[in-house]
Design a protein around this motif. Sequence first.
Motif: not given
Lengths: 388, 687
Positions: B354-367
Motif C-alpha cells: 500500500p502506498l496511499r488511501i486517497t481522499a476519494s477512498g482508492e488504495l494506491v498500491y505497488y505490485v
Amino acid sequence: MVVLIELVLTLAIPLGLDLYLPVPESNPLTAEKVALGRQLFFDRRLSADGSISCASCHNPGRAFADARPVAVGIFGRRGTRNAPSLVNRAWGRSFFWDGRTTTLEAQVLRPIEDPNEMGSSVAAGARRVGRSPDELRDALASYVRSILAGNSAFDRYAAGDRRALSPEAQAGLRVFRGKGNCSTCHIGPTLTDEAFHNTGVAVRDGRVIDVGRAAVTGRAADRGAFKTPTLREVARTAPYMHDGSLATLEDVIDFYDRGGRPSPALDADIRPLNLSAAEKRALAAFLRALSGDVRAGAIERRLPAELRPGRASPGMRVAGRGGMDRIPVRRAGRRRLLRPPNPLEDPIRHVKQPLSRRTRGKAVLEFEPIDVRHIRAKFSAARRSSPG
Amino acid sequence: MAAAMAMAVALAGAQASDSRTLQQAIDLIESKGDVRAALPLLEAAAKSSDRAVAARALLYIGQVRAASDPAGARNALERILAEFPDQKAVAEQARVRLGNRAAAAGDQVLLSGDAVPEPAWTSVSPTGEFLAYTDLDTGVLAIRSFGTGAVRRIEKSVNEGDWVGELAVSRDGRLVAYAVSMPKRQSELRVMSIDDASASFRVLARNSDAYVIPQEWSTDGTQIAVQISRADSTTQIGLISTKDGSIRGLKTLGWRGSSTVALSPDGKWLAYDAPGHESTAERDVFVLAADGSREVAVARGPSRETVAGWAPDGRSLLYLSDQKGPMALWSQPLVNGQPAGAPTMVAPNFRGTPLRITASGELVYYVVAQDQSLQVAAVDFQSGKRLTGPTFPALDRWGANRQPRWSRDGASLAYVSSRPRASTDRTMAIQSLDTGAVREVPLQLAYIYTYDWSPDGTSFIARATDLKGRQGVFRIDAQSGAVQPVALNGDVGHFHPEWSRDGMTIYYVKGKEEAAKGVSSDAGQSYIEREMQSDEERVLFRQHDVKTGDGTTLLQLRKEGISPDGRYVAAFSVRPQSTLYVIEIATRRARALLHRQRPGVIGRNGGVQWTADSRGLVVNLGADSGVAREMWFVPLQGDAKRLDIGVDDLVASAIAVHPDGQRIAFVAGQPTAIEIRQLATSRPAAR
C-alpha cells in the motif's frame, strides 16, 4: 450550558521516555490508587514482624534501589540478589532478575510472601493494613507504575541540547554505542532490552551458583542468565549486577572489558572490549549522565483532547457524567486551560479552589472542580457566540 | 469387499507410479536442465489421482513454461488455485507466482515498467494525481504526474554523498516532507514546496544519531507522524511539529519499526504494526492515541497484519492480513479508537504494497511479480562455450532462491531462500550435489548481504543484519544456524567478509559505510585480515596506499574478493566509469582488467567471483540498473571472454563459480510486472 467533564488522568512523563505508558485494562491508573499505593509502599505492616516495607529495600533516595549487595528481610534474613531499581518499570515486560512474573500486578505481591523478605501472606498483609488483597495489589502496582526517571543530561542531549553532555560524556556515548557494545542490550528509552543474558556474573570457579532465568524456563541455555537492568539513574544504584558483587561503575566497566566471566553459556555478545583507560573514564562519565529526575505518583490532570487549546471545534461531543452532551466550544487560546495542583500533595485545596476562567470574546468557559476526577464546565455565550 | 481392496491397491500403485514420474521430471530439470523431456512427464503427473502429486506437477509446469509459454504457465497455476485449494503450500506458491493480485475488475494501472520507483521512497499525493519519489539515478527528489507522465525534479540542493530517502506528501498536496541521509551519520528531515520551484527547503529536524522518517501529515498540516530510527537500533513512533520541529515520542518499537504509521484524519490516532518479537515476520496492528493516553490492538494473531491506511472519513482502518488465508485487504470500523464490529474483507488475494488511501477512498498500491530462478550452467572459460545447462536446482522453491555459493569441496550448493510465512524471513538451503537432498538452516538473521563458506564447510562468514538490527560480520553455524557476531559496525563498517584458504583468518573491508556504498569518495577504507582465534586485525593495505597505473584514480573497494591463493584483491571504480581492477597485495599496485564507459555496470550486487585456481574472475556485466545481460570471464593474463550461460536475462546478483572451473550458479529471469495500481476500497469484496 453546564456539563460535568471527566478529566484525563495521566502521569507526567519526564523527557526521554515514551509518552505512551502501558496500563492494563484490569487496573486503570487512578490518583486514588497511586496515593494508596504510596502509603502501602512505605507501610511496614505488610511484613510478618512489622519491620520491613517495600521501601526498606527500594529506597526512593537511591532511585528505588538498595545500597546493600543483597536484600535483607525480616529477622535480618539475607536474600541472594540485589534489590533492583524500580524506575520505569511501567514499560517492563517481565519482573525480578529472572523474569518470573510478567505483570507488575503479579510482581508486587511476591515480596510480601517471600520468607526472606516480608515473610507474610498477602491476605495477612492486606488485613493488617485494612484493605482487600486486590486493593493491595492494584494500589502497589499503580504506585510502582508511577515511578518514572528521565530528564537526564543524556535526554537533553538527545533532544538537541548539544551542551548537555560534557565532551568526555559524549566520548563515553560513542564507546557505549560502539566499542563498548553496551547498546546491544541497553536500548530504548528505558535503556534495557528486557531480555536475559549470561554475562558470567553467576559463575564462580567454573560453577554456576545461581541458575537465574533457567529456574523459570528450565532451559539449560538460560543457566546463569539474568534480565538486563535499566541504566537510568545507574550512578545512584550501586552496588551492581544481580548479586551486588560489583561495588562501583568502574568495577562494572572493568568486568565487561575483560569479557565477563567464562561461562558455558556465556552470551555471544560478551567478549573482551580492549577499552583504553580514557575510554573507560569516558564511559563512566556517560553513565553518570544518565541520572536525572525521579518522580513517583506525579499525576497530571488534563482536559479531554477535544477541549484542549487548539483542538476544540464547534459541535464536538464531550464525555461527561450522565452521558454525552453537545457543547459549543470555541478555540480557547494557546495557553493551558488547566494546571491543577497535585491532589496527592493537597487534595483538599485542589477540590476547594476554582481552577480557571477563560474568555476569548466569543464564549466564556468557567471551570469548577468537583473532585479529583471531575470538573464542572460552564459554557455561556458571550457577544457573538453561536451554538454549533 | 475384496474388489474394493483390489481397487485401493491398484489406486495406490498408480499413485506411486505418478509420484515416480514426477520425480523423474524433477530430476531431468534439476540435474540436466532438460525441460523439453520433462514436460510430458509433468503433464502425465498432473493427471494423477494423487492430489499432492498433481498439484506439484502443475506448479512445475507453471514454472518451467513461464518463459516459453506464459499463457500455458498461467493456466497451470490458475488450475492449482481452482482445483487444488486444499494443497495449501503449493497453492501459496502458485499465488505468489501468478503475479500477486491480478488486476481485478475495477483496478486501474497508474504506472508500469521502468517508470515505477522504489515503493520505500515514494509518496502518492492525497488526490492520487501524482507521486513524489527519490530518483535512484541521482538520489534527488522528483514529482511524476500519473496523468501526463511528466517528471519534475524539485530538490536541487542535494550535496555529494547526500541521499533523499522516505517522503510524505501533505494532505493538501502542496508540501513534501522528506528524509535526507548524509555522510557521517547526519540526517535531516526537510519540508519543501511542491508547487513553488523557487522556494528553498526548510529543515525540520537535524540529527546525528537518529533518522526521522516522515509517514503522514495531519489534516491541518501542523504535525507529521514520523518514525525515528535511533542509533541504538530502536524505532520510536512520534509526531513532529511542522512549526518548530519539536518531537513527541510516543512509543518505542524494535529496530524494524512499523511498516507504516497512519495518522487518522482527525489527528487523534496513529495506526501502526509491529512484530510480536524479534525473530518473527508476523505483525499485529495497533491504534495508539496521539496524546499517548492509550493503545488498542486492532488485528492480532499468529499471522501477518500490516497497516494500509485510514479510510477518508476516519471511521475505519484498512489493513492487510493473512489470518484467514491468503493475504487480503480488510477494513475494521473504529469508534473512538476502539474496534466497533467485525472487520470486512475489501480485497482478497492482495499482494501489493500500500502506498496511499486517497481522499476519494482508492488504495494506491505497488505490485511486483518476479519470475527469477536459480540456475546452473557449465561453461568452458577458454572458449566461452556452454557445455551443459542451464539446469534448475531447487525447483521446489522456484523464485525464492538467491545468493548461491558452492562449498570449497564443490560437493554442496548453498543459497538463501525466502520464506515469507516462516518465523524468520530467510533460510539458508544447502543442497547436496550427490543426492540432490536439500537441508534447510533457519537463519537467526534479519538479512544476509554476502557470505562465504568456511573451508571445512561447518560454518559461513557473512555480512548481515541480525535480529537486534545490528549490522556487521557474523559467523553462522552451518548445522544449527546459530549466529555469533565477529565484527559489528559502529562508526566504521565491515563489508564483504571472506575466508582464507586455511580457515584460520577472514578478510574484509573496513571503512565508512557511505564509501562502501559508493555514494561518497571517502577513501578511508582498509582491507583487513582477521585472525579468528585471537580476533586480532591486521591491515593488509589501505585504499589510499593503492597505486593505479596512471597514479591518479582513487579506488573504492566495492564487491571485492580476495583470490584463493591470497595474492590479489579484486576491486572496482564506479565513477565516472566502470573499471575492474586487481590489486596485488604485496606491492599494492592495481591493474585494470576490464573497462566500461557507463558507471556501475561491472559486478553489481556481488556479481563477481574468482575461479578456484585464481586464474581470473567471472563477472556480471550489465547495461542498466536491474539486469546484468552478460557474464564474462576476465583472466589475469589474456583477453576477457564472454560466457554463454544460455540465458539472456541474467539478474544482477551474486554468482558462484564451482571449484571445477566450469559450473556457474546464477539467478536469471525478469520481473513480469512492476506497477502502481489503485483499487476502490469503499465496497466490501464478496466472500
